[in-house]
Design a protein around this motif. Structure first.
Motif, short mmCIF file in Angstrom:
data_model
loop_
_atom_site.label_atom_id
_atom_site.label_comp_id
_atom_site.label_asym_id
_atom_site.label_seq_id
_atom_site.Cartn_x
_atom_site.Cartn_y
_atom_site.Cartn_z
N GLY A 1 -1.32 -2.66 -4.12
CA GLY A 1 -2.32 -3.71 -3.95
C GLY A 1 -1.78 -5.11 -4.15
O GLY A 1 -2.52 -6.08 -4.00
N GLU A 61 -14.20 -1.26 -2.13
CA GLU A 61 -12.84 -1.19 -1.62
C GLU A 61 -11.93 -2.03 -2.50
O GLU A 61 -12.35 -3.02 -3.09
CB GLU A 61 -12.76 -1.68 -0.18
CG GLU A 61 -13.52 -0.78 0.81
CD GLU A 61 -13.27 -1.19 2.24
OE1 GLU A 61 -12.41 -2.04 2.45
OE2 GLU A 61 -13.94 -0.64 3.13
N MET A 62 -10.65 -1.62 -2.55
CA MET A 62 -9.71 -2.33 -3.39
C MET A 62 -9.43 -3.73 -2.88
O MET A 62 -9.28 -4.66 -3.64
CB MET A 62 -8.38 -1.57 -3.47
CG MET A 62 -8.36 -0.47 -4.49
SD MET A 62 -6.77 0.36 -4.50
CE MET A 62 -5.67 -0.99 -4.86
N LYS A 107 -8.52 3.95 -3.45
CA LYS A 107 -8.51 2.78 -2.57
C LYS A 107 -9.91 2.32 -2.21
O LYS A 107 -10.21 1.13 -2.19
CB LYS A 107 -7.72 3.11 -1.30
CG LYS A 107 -7.75 2.06 -0.21
CD LYS A 107 -7.00 2.56 1.00
CE LYS A 107 -7.08 1.56 2.15
NZ LYS A 107 -6.38 2.07 3.34
N LEU A 154 -4.78 6.42 -2.54
CA LEU A 154 -3.41 6.05 -2.19
C LEU A 154 -2.45 6.68 -3.19
O LEU A 154 -2.63 6.51 -4.40
CB LEU A 154 -3.24 4.54 -2.19
CG LEU A 154 -4.15 3.75 -1.24
CD1 LEU A 154 -3.92 2.26 -1.43
CD2 LEU A 154 -3.91 4.14 0.19
N THR A 169 -1.73 8.58 2.22
CA THR A 169 -3.15 8.34 1.95
C THR A 169 -3.92 9.65 2.05
O THR A 169 -3.69 10.44 2.97
CB THR A 169 -3.73 7.33 2.96
OG1 THR A 169 -3.00 6.11 2.87
CG2 THR A 169 -5.20 7.05 2.65
N GLU A 177 0.84 -1.18 0.00
CA GLU A 177 0.00 0.00 0.00
C GLU A 177 0.88 1.24 0.00
O GLU A 177 2.10 1.17 0.17
CB GLU A 177 -0.97 0.01 1.18
CG GLU A 177 -0.33 0.16 2.52
CD GLU A 177 -1.36 0.37 3.62
OE1 GLU A 177 -1.07 1.13 4.55
OE2 GLU A 177 -2.46 -0.20 3.54
N ALA A 227 -13.32 2.19 -6.99
CA ALA A 227 -12.12 1.61 -6.38
C ALA A 227 -11.23 0.98 -7.45
O ALA A 227 -11.69 0.23 -8.30
CB ALA A 227 -12.51 0.57 -5.34
N SER A 262 -8.00 -2.90 3.10
CA SER A 262 -8.23 -1.47 3.03
C SER A 262 -8.84 -0.90 4.30
O SER A 262 -8.62 0.23 4.66
CB SER A 262 -9.15 -1.14 1.85
OG SER A 262 -8.55 -1.53 0.65
#
Length: 446
Positions: free
Chosen positions: A303, A200-201, A190, A215, A65, A61, A83, A205
């Motif tokens: 990711g 969400e990824m 993200k 991100l 952020t 990640e 996402a 997350s």
């Protein structure tokens, strides 16, 4: 940093010693069903896996952020990203519905015009009263003064309302002009928390309260999770290895952060630690996040799922066969090991030793052994030609268990035998004659 390296080395040594202890226990003399003595042997490959390395699942990640909050008093008209989308500075993220705001702006404009009209009327009224006051008699002067003061107070009130309406209008115009929210940095979306359509990824997350989370692309870190049982694997400041799940030889190096025990997460443990439902039962447990700050992140993808393991220096030592030093005999003159032959018997096999690893207490075997070979822990009862077994439990009986007791027909060594009269004191422990006390009322022996 030296203290941390020493700690890691000590941990590796403890694991190694533990493995040897197991070898010593199972290297005890065994008996086959027919009463023939057997020796337990261990595979070289299994001992090379005694490094104690345990892997944790991790995900790459961003170091930075960006959390974008939504105005709770406004309705979102449209979201332009989802996402996983890549965004740049200025990319449209979402826009607010301005219908209500535009109506409020029109009403504020009318209120402002009304306030301006009232001010003009009051100013005219005050001017007229001041004229009439000059011509009025002394008895009427007080009445005019009171009317003028009241009109001036109303004028100040109208002027305040006008300024308030101007501020309100500017705010409403700003809402309309800035109804579309854009990204302030380059990165990857993200998560989008849009009510029931929250996206969400990945499972790493976190839920979060931000409407959209971005991100930053560039410098990465690796996030992992531990539970109460394996939290000891993560030591703040210790070195870590990040390993690709696709290519075992593709690695990155970094440093562990402390486990964040203040932010526990309750979720499915199988999913967290890379276990499938086929490998383990579905259980819910509490986990705690930690991070690995990378020395360099070139080649990693945002990711990307990776493995996290302790860096105990194994990566830096030479490739080859490494054997615990306790399995080697006569190291100074002619090193050999008790090895299993193709016939399933023991032999003394001479080996050539090379580099010594102090941390792991192992020698590199240059010649004489292969990964597929089996060796026994050196014991006095071992002899060439003795049959071997790979099963530590094979041949164990109640007669074999108390190893310290002699077999039937054997006696204890002379130095361990009890005296014939076990209750008799040795001569040197006997009381001297002059200290013997006579019994009361008895003879004194004189």
């Amino acid at each position: 940093m030296k203290k941390k390296q020493i700690w890691i080395a000590a941990a590796c040594a403890i694991v190694c010693i533990g493995g040897l202890a197991a070898g010593m226990i199972f290297a005890q003399k065994k008996k086959h069903a027919d009463g023939e003595e057997m020796a337990y042997v261990m595979s070289i490959s299994s001992m090379n896996q005694m490094s104690g390395i345990q892997r944790l699942a991790g995900v790459v990640e961003s170091q930075k952020t960006l959390d974008i909050q939504k105005d709770g008093e406004r309705e979102v008209k449209e979201v332009f990203v989802k996402a996983g989308d890549e965004v740049d500075v200025g990319t449209k993220l979402f826009t607010y519905d301005t219908t209500t705001t535009e109506t409020e702006l029109q009403q504020a404009q009318l209120d402002l015009e009304r306030a301006a009209g009232n001010m003009e009327n009051l100013k005219a009224q005050i001017a007229q009263l001041q004229k009439e006051k000059k011509k009025a008699s002394s008895d009427e002067q007080l009445s005019y003064t009171t009317q003028i003061q009241t009109a001036e107070m109303d004028l100040k009130k109208s002027e305040y309302e006008r300024k308030a309406k101007e501020v309100e209008m500017n705010q409403l115009k700003s809402k309309i002009d800035n109804a579309t929210v854009t990204s302030e940095m380059k990165g990857v979306v993200k998560a989008v928390n849009n009510g029931q359509n929250s996206q969400e990824m990945s499972m790493y997350s976190g839920s979060g309260q931000a409407f959209i989370t971005i991100l930053a692309t560039g410098e990465y870190r690796v996030k992992g999770k531990v539970n109460e049982q394996n939290a000891s694997l993560v030591v703040e400041g210790a070195r870590a290895i990040i390993r690709s799940r696709v290519d075992e030889n593709l690695i990155w190096h970094g440093t562990y952060t402390a486990v964040d025990t203040k932010n526990p997460n309750n979720s499915n443990s199988n999913m967290m630690y890379g276990m499938s439902s086929e490998d383990a039962s579905q259980t819910t447990s509490t986990s705690y996040p930690f991070y690995v700050e990378l020395d360099a992140s070139d080649g990693l993808l945002l990711g990307q799922h990776v493995y996290i393991e302790q860096d105990n220096g194994m990566q830096e030592r030479e490739e080859g066969i490494w054997l615990d030093e306790a399995f080697l005999t006569d190291l100074e003159k002619n090193p050999y090991v008790w090895a299993e032959t193709e016939k399933g018997t023991l032999e003394k096999r001479v080996v050539v030793v090379g580099t010594y690893d102090e941390n792991m207490m192992q020698y590199k075997i240059e010649n004489g052994l292969e990964e597929s070979d089996y060796v026994a822990y050196p014991q006095e009862f071992l002899k060439e030609g003795m049959k071997t077994t790979h099963d530590p439990a094979e041949g164990m009986t109640q007669q074999d268990a108390p190893e310290a007791l002699p077999e039937e027909g054997e006696g204890l060594p002379e130095e361990e035998m009890l005296p014939e009269d076990a209750e008799a004191l040795p001569e040197e422990d006997a009381l001297p004659e002059e200290e013997v006390q006579p019994e009361e009322g008895g003879e004194t022996g004189i």
